[in-house]
Design a protein around this motif. Structure first.
Motif, PDB file in Angstrom:
ATOM      1  N   LEU A 248       0.820  -1.200   0.000  1.00  0.00           N
ATOM      2  CA  LEU A 248       0.000   0.000   0.000  1.00  0.00           C
ATOM      3  C   LEU A 248       0.863   1.262   0.000  1.00  0.00           C
ATOM      4  O   LEU A 248       0.571   2.237  -0.692  1.00  0.00           O
ATOM      5  CB  LEU A 248      -0.940  -0.019   1.212  1.00  0.00           C
ATOM      6  CG  LEU A 248      -2.210   0.785   1.049  1.00  0.00           C
ATOM      7  CD1 LEU A 248      -3.007   0.335  -0.154  1.00  0.00           C
ATOM      8  CD2 LEU A 248      -3.062   0.703   2.293  1.00  0.00           C
TER       9      LEU A 248
ATOM     10  N   MET B  76       0.844   4.085  -2.786  1.00  0.00           N
ATOM     11  CA  MET B  76       0.602   5.492  -2.444  1.00  0.00           C
ATOM     12  C   MET B  76       1.694   6.380  -3.008  1.00  0.00           C
ATOM     13  O   MET B  76       1.425   7.458  -3.541  1.00  0.00           O
ATOM     14  CB  MET B  76       0.615   5.662  -0.918  1.00  0.00           C
ATOM     15  CG  MET B  76      -0.664   5.323  -0.229  1.00  0.00           C
ATOM     16  SD  MET B  76      -0.443   5.700   1.519  1.00  0.00           S
ATOM     17  CE  MET B  76      -1.727   4.694   2.214  1.00  0.00           C
TER      18      MET B  76
ATOM     19  N   ALA C 169      -9.682   0.981  -1.979  1.00  0.00           N
ATOM     20  CA  ALA C 169     -10.354   1.645  -0.865  1.00  0.00           C
ATOM     21  C   ALA C 169      -9.326   2.240   0.091  1.00  0.00           C
ATOM     22  O   ALA C 169      -9.479   3.366   0.567  1.00  0.00           O
ATOM     23  CB  ALA C 169     -11.263   0.653  -0.138  1.00  0.00           C
ATOM     24  N   GLY C 170      -8.245   1.493   0.357  1.00  0.00           N
ATOM     25  CA  GLY C 170      -7.192   1.971   1.254  1.00  0.00           C
ATOM     26  C   GLY C 170      -6.542   3.224   0.698  1.00  0.00           C
ATOM     27  O   GLY C 170      -6.379   4.227   1.399  1.00  0.00           O
TER      28      GLY C 170
ATOM     29  N   PHE D 255      -8.979   6.057   0.943  1.00  0.00           N
ATOM     30  CA  PHE D 255      -9.172   6.465   2.338  1.00  0.00           C
ATOM     31  C   PHE D 255      -8.108   7.476   2.742  1.00  0.00           C
ATOM     32  O   PHE D 255      -8.388   8.454   3.427  1.00  0.00           O
ATOM     33  CB  PHE D 255      -9.119   5.246   3.252  1.00  0.00           C
ATOM     34  CG  PHE D 255      -9.231   5.562   4.719  1.00  0.00           C
ATOM     35  CD1 PHE D 255     -10.460   5.828   5.294  1.00  0.00           C
ATOM     36  CD2 PHE D 255      -8.106   5.597   5.520  1.00  0.00           C
ATOM     37  CE1 PHE D 255     -10.574   6.125   6.645  1.00  0.00           C
ATOM     38  CE2 PHE D 255      -8.209   5.894   6.882  1.00  0.00           C
ATOM     39  CZ  PHE D 255      -9.446   6.152   7.443  1.00  0.00           C
ATOM     40  N   PHE D 256      -6.866   7.241   2.314  1.00  0.00           N
ATOM     41  CA  PHE D 256      -5.778   8.132   2.712  1.00  0.00           C
ATOM     42  C   PHE D 256      -5.592   9.294   1.739  1.00  0.00           C
ATOM     43  O   PHE D 256      -4.657  10.077   1.879  1.00  0.00           O
ATOM     44  CB  PHE D 256      -4.477   7.346   2.845  1.00  0.00           C
ATOM     45  CG  PHE D 256      -4.455   6.485   4.072  1.00  0.00           C
ATOM     46  CD1 PHE D 256      -4.319   7.057   5.326  1.00  0.00           C
ATOM     47  CD2 PHE D 256      -4.609   5.119   3.984  1.00  0.00           C
ATOM     48  CE1 PHE D 256      -4.318   6.274   6.465  1.00  0.00           C
ATOM     49  CE2 PHE D 256      -4.603   4.330   5.121  1.00  0.00           C
ATOM     50  CZ  PHE D 256      -4.461   4.914   6.378  1.00  0.00           C
TER      51      PHE D 256
ATOM     52  N   TYR E  39      -4.912   9.118  -1.517  1.00  0.00           N
ATOM     53  CA  TYR E  39      -4.001   8.879  -2.625  1.00  0.00           C
ATOM     54  C   TYR E  39      -4.639   8.017  -3.708  1.00  0.00           C
ATOM     55  O   TYR E  39      -3.957   7.434  -4.528  1.00  0.00           O
ATOM     56  CB  TYR E  39      -2.703   8.233  -2.125  1.00  0.00           C
ATOM     57  CG  TYR E  39      -1.890   9.199  -1.299  1.00  0.00           C
ATOM     58  CD1 TYR E  39      -1.077  10.137  -1.908  1.00  0.00           C
ATOM     59  CD2 TYR E  39      -1.981   9.199   0.087  1.00  0.00           C
ATOM     60  CE1 TYR E  39      -0.357  11.052  -1.162  1.00  0.00           C
ATOM     61  CE2 TYR E  39      -1.257  10.104   0.852  1.00  0.00           C
ATOM     62  CZ  TYR E  39      -0.447  11.024   0.209  1.00  0.00           C
ATOM     63  OH  TYR E  39       0.252  11.930   0.953  1.00  0.00           O
TER      64      TYR E  39
ATOM     65  N   GLY F 215     -13.759   4.050  -0.120  1.00  0.00           N
ATOM     66  CA  GLY F 215     -12.639   4.439   0.733  1.00  0.00           C
ATOM     67  C   GLY F 215     -12.728   5.896   1.152  1.00  0.00           C
ATOM     68  O   GLY F 215     -12.620   6.221   2.337  1.00  0.00           O
TER      69      GLY F 215
ATOM     70  N   ILE G   1     -15.611   6.537   3.586  1.00  0.00           N
ATOM     71  CA  ILE G   1     -15.282   6.199   4.970  1.00  0.00           C
ATOM     72  C   ILE G   1     -14.375   7.275   5.568  1.00  0.00           C
ATOM     73  O   ILE G   1     -14.538   7.669   6.724  1.00  0.00           O
ATOM     74  CB  ILE G   1     -14.609   4.807   5.043  1.00  0.00           C
ATOM     75  CG1 ILE G   1     -15.604   3.730   4.610  1.00  0.00           C
ATOM     76  CG2 ILE G   1     -14.108   4.520   6.457  1.00  0.00           C
ATOM     77  CD1 ILE G   1     -15.001   2.359   4.423  1.00  0.00           C
TER      78      ILE G   1
END
Lengths: 309, 295
Positions: free
Chosen positions: B143, B147, B231-232, B235-236, B238, B248, B251
């Motif tokens: 991940l 990113m 999704a990860g 979420f952040f 990127y 993502g 959330i």
């Protein structure tokens, strides 16, 4: 045995060169410009050029790469663009915290995963087996970042049992939530692999023999099945630790755990390319060392491996 | 010729292939759920309300409510701080998840299979180099690496796909290579070779079709991972960028309301988990039914 270990350790050298090479390739050959990333969106061409020169990025790529490698060998990973401090010094602070967290998570995960996997195998096709297998599938399916939020909501906000995030020295109540979050998918994987490993050994001839000679089922399991099932399980714990470290960054970020993952993420957010590059390399070295350790351990447990290699 | 199963005649033979798959109740439930979600995603505009429609005040009886509204018949999953319907936002996010999951995994299979074919078939120096590269790619934190790549290229749909294919191909390449090593020693490949068939013909007419089963299983097994990574990333911040919806980033939006409106980050995550779970269960069942080495 000694030559087996030595050969494995010597193989680290090309792997380390490869790791740094691939990172270099990704960061500097991709069509994007890392300097633009560092300088930010509003930078003038002059600023970009001066940063490029300051970081030595205007030199030919192979010079940069060889320079980086030769410095890395003596433990010099350059200076952080954000703090201006030696990256090696900063890593010395954050890396032990990641080790703490990953160990705590792996201990929880091994304990849970191996015991659940064994219960499932011994009672194959019973309802506990089905329940454990179904649970393992669910454990693997949670998005880690969302699971982290939900555990924070449950244990910190609703139940007031654990602090939601932070770090106060290591193995205390602060480590529990991030460690559990990491252990949930891991123990699912371990449970599945343990189950299959135990089932495999239970099918072996020597198990049938020991049953045939009238050994009690408990002894058959503890004396014969378990030690042999432990070979694949040990390897799996190692590989699981490596996998867990690959995903530790996002957990550290959500739980404000000041380890290598959070350091790397902050470096990404602050566009601190030297620090980011160094931490990704250290992550990769970490995983490589674990794999090496697993290899050696496997050779020690199962002599056939080291003789064959 | 002796039957290898002769000693096991008294053991009821486990069903294999399609029959086993159809009899696998959890797998069929998962398949059903996936089909429903795919239909929902395709017909999203018909099922969902406008996910951008803002509603700052609502009167229930003589009570005036302000958003975020809790789940009700009006808002199945509740609403966000602007009164936007979370159910509708989830449905549009689901669309992105499925599209990205299928595109990323499809491209990964193409890239990984091609590299695996070359590596396994030609062997020698090419094989050594490719396998060393995959060895090394597999030790990177996925991940974080993805990113970094999207940050350099600028996050968005295409760079997310590019980054996720770039980090995921080594697994596929190794899998296909293993398969090719086995197939290329089969008699029919040797026969084709002795007839003077060209390498490309052997690769694409004889070896590739025989890898198809493995490829299909690996494709379906890899979709949940791709969905989760997208999704990860989102979420952040990127991954997929607004205004394009993503579970993502939904959330991530809801994270700040986790104490006041737990349904806001909660429901998108539940849907995401169930989606990934169904793909995982179905994938496991595919392996069980079609891979003779697995149980």
């Amino acid at each position: 045995m000694a030559s087996f270990i030595l050969r494995r350790i010597l193989m680290l050298i090309p792997i380390l060169i490869g790791i740094t090479f691939i990172i270099f390739a990704l960061l500097y050959i991709l069509p994007g410009d890392p300097v633009r990333l560092i300088a930010g969106p509003g930078a003038t061409p002059e600023t970009i050029e001066s940063i490029r020169h300051e970081m030595g990025l205007d030199r030919p790529l192979h010079t940069q790469y060889l320079d980086y490698l030769s410095k890395m060998v003596v433990g010099d990973l350059g200076r952080s663009y954000q703090t201006r401090r030696q990256i090696t010094e900063e890593l010395a602070v954050v890396v032990p915290k990641t080790v703490q967290l990953s160990l705590a998570a792996e201990i929880i995960s091994s304990f849970l995963g191996i015991s659940l996997g064994m219960i499932a195998a011994v009672r194959q096709n019973s309802w506990p087996d089905r329940l454990i297998t179904a649970l393992a599938a669910l454990q693997l399916s949670f998005p880690a970042f969302w699971l982290a939020l939900m555990l924070q909501l449950l244990f910190a906000v609703k139940l007031h049992l654990l602090p939601s995030s932070g770090y106060e020295g290591g193995f205390d109540k602060f480590i529990l939530l991030p460690a559990i979050t990491l252990a949930i998918p891991s123990s699912g994987i371990l449970a599945r692999i343990t189950r299959v490993a135990v089932l495999d050994t239970l099918r072996e001839d020597y198990i049938r023999t020991s049953r045939a000679k009238g050994l009690r089922e408990r002894l058959v399991f503890l004396r014969h099945a378990l030690p042999n099932a432990l070979i694949p399980i040990t390897t799996t714990i190692g590989l699981d630790l490596a996998r867990l470290i690959g995903g530790i960054a996002i957990i550290e970020v959500i739980f404000s755990w000041p380890g290598l993952g959070k350091y790397a993420f902050d470096a990404l957010v602050f566009r601190d390319l030297p620090a980011l590059q160094a931490s990704v390399i250290v992550f990769a070295i970490f995983v490589t060392l674990i794999n090496l350790f697993v290899d050696i351990l496997y050779g020690l447990i199962d002599p056939r491996v080291s003789r064959a290699a | 010729m002796t039957d290898p199963n002769a000693t096991q005649h008294f053991v009821p033979q486990k069903a294999v292939g399609w029959q086993a798959l159809i009899r696998n109740i959890p797998a069929m439930l998962s398949l059903g759920f996936i089909v429903v979600l795919v239909l929902v995603a395709i017909f999203a505009p018909l099922i969902a309300r406008d996910p951008k429609a803002i509603e700052m005040r609502r009167t229930v009886g003589n009570e005036v409510l302000n958003p975020p509204f809790s789940p009700s018949m009006q808002n199945l999953f509740g609403s966000d701080q602007l009164g936007r319907d979370i159910f509708s936002r989830v449905i549009f996010g689901l669309r992105t998840s499925l599209i990205v999951g299928i595109i990323v995994r499809g491209l990964t299979m193409v890239v990984g299979a091609l590299i695996g074919l070359i590596s396994g078939y030609f062997g020698g120096f090419v094989d050594i180099i490719i396998m060393r590269i995959t060895d090394i790619m597999l030790v990177f934190p996925v991940l974080l690496l993805a990113m970094t790549i999207t940050a350099i290229l600028g996050p968005g749909l295409s760079t997310v796909c590019f980054a996720l294919v770039l980090v995921a191909w080594p697994d596929v390449a190794r899998l296909i290579r293993g398969q090719v090593l086995f197939i290329k020693n089969q008699t029919y490949v040797k026969a084709a070779k002795s007839c003077g068939a060209k390498n490309s013909r052997i690769l694409f007419r004889h070896i590739l079709p025989n890898c198809l089963g493995v490829i299909i299983v690996a494709f379906s097994m890899g979709i949940p991972g791709a969905i989760m990574y997208e999704a990860g990333l989102s979420f952040f911040g990127y991954g997929i960028q607004p205004p394009m919806p993503s579970l993502g980033s939904l959330i991530a939006d809801g994270r700040g309301y986790i104490t006041t409106a737990p349904w806001y980050p909660g429901f998108p995550g539940i849907v995401l988990t169930l989606l990934v779970l169904s793909f995982n269960v179905l994938g496991d069942a595919l392996v069980d039914s079609f891979d003779p080495r697995a149980r």
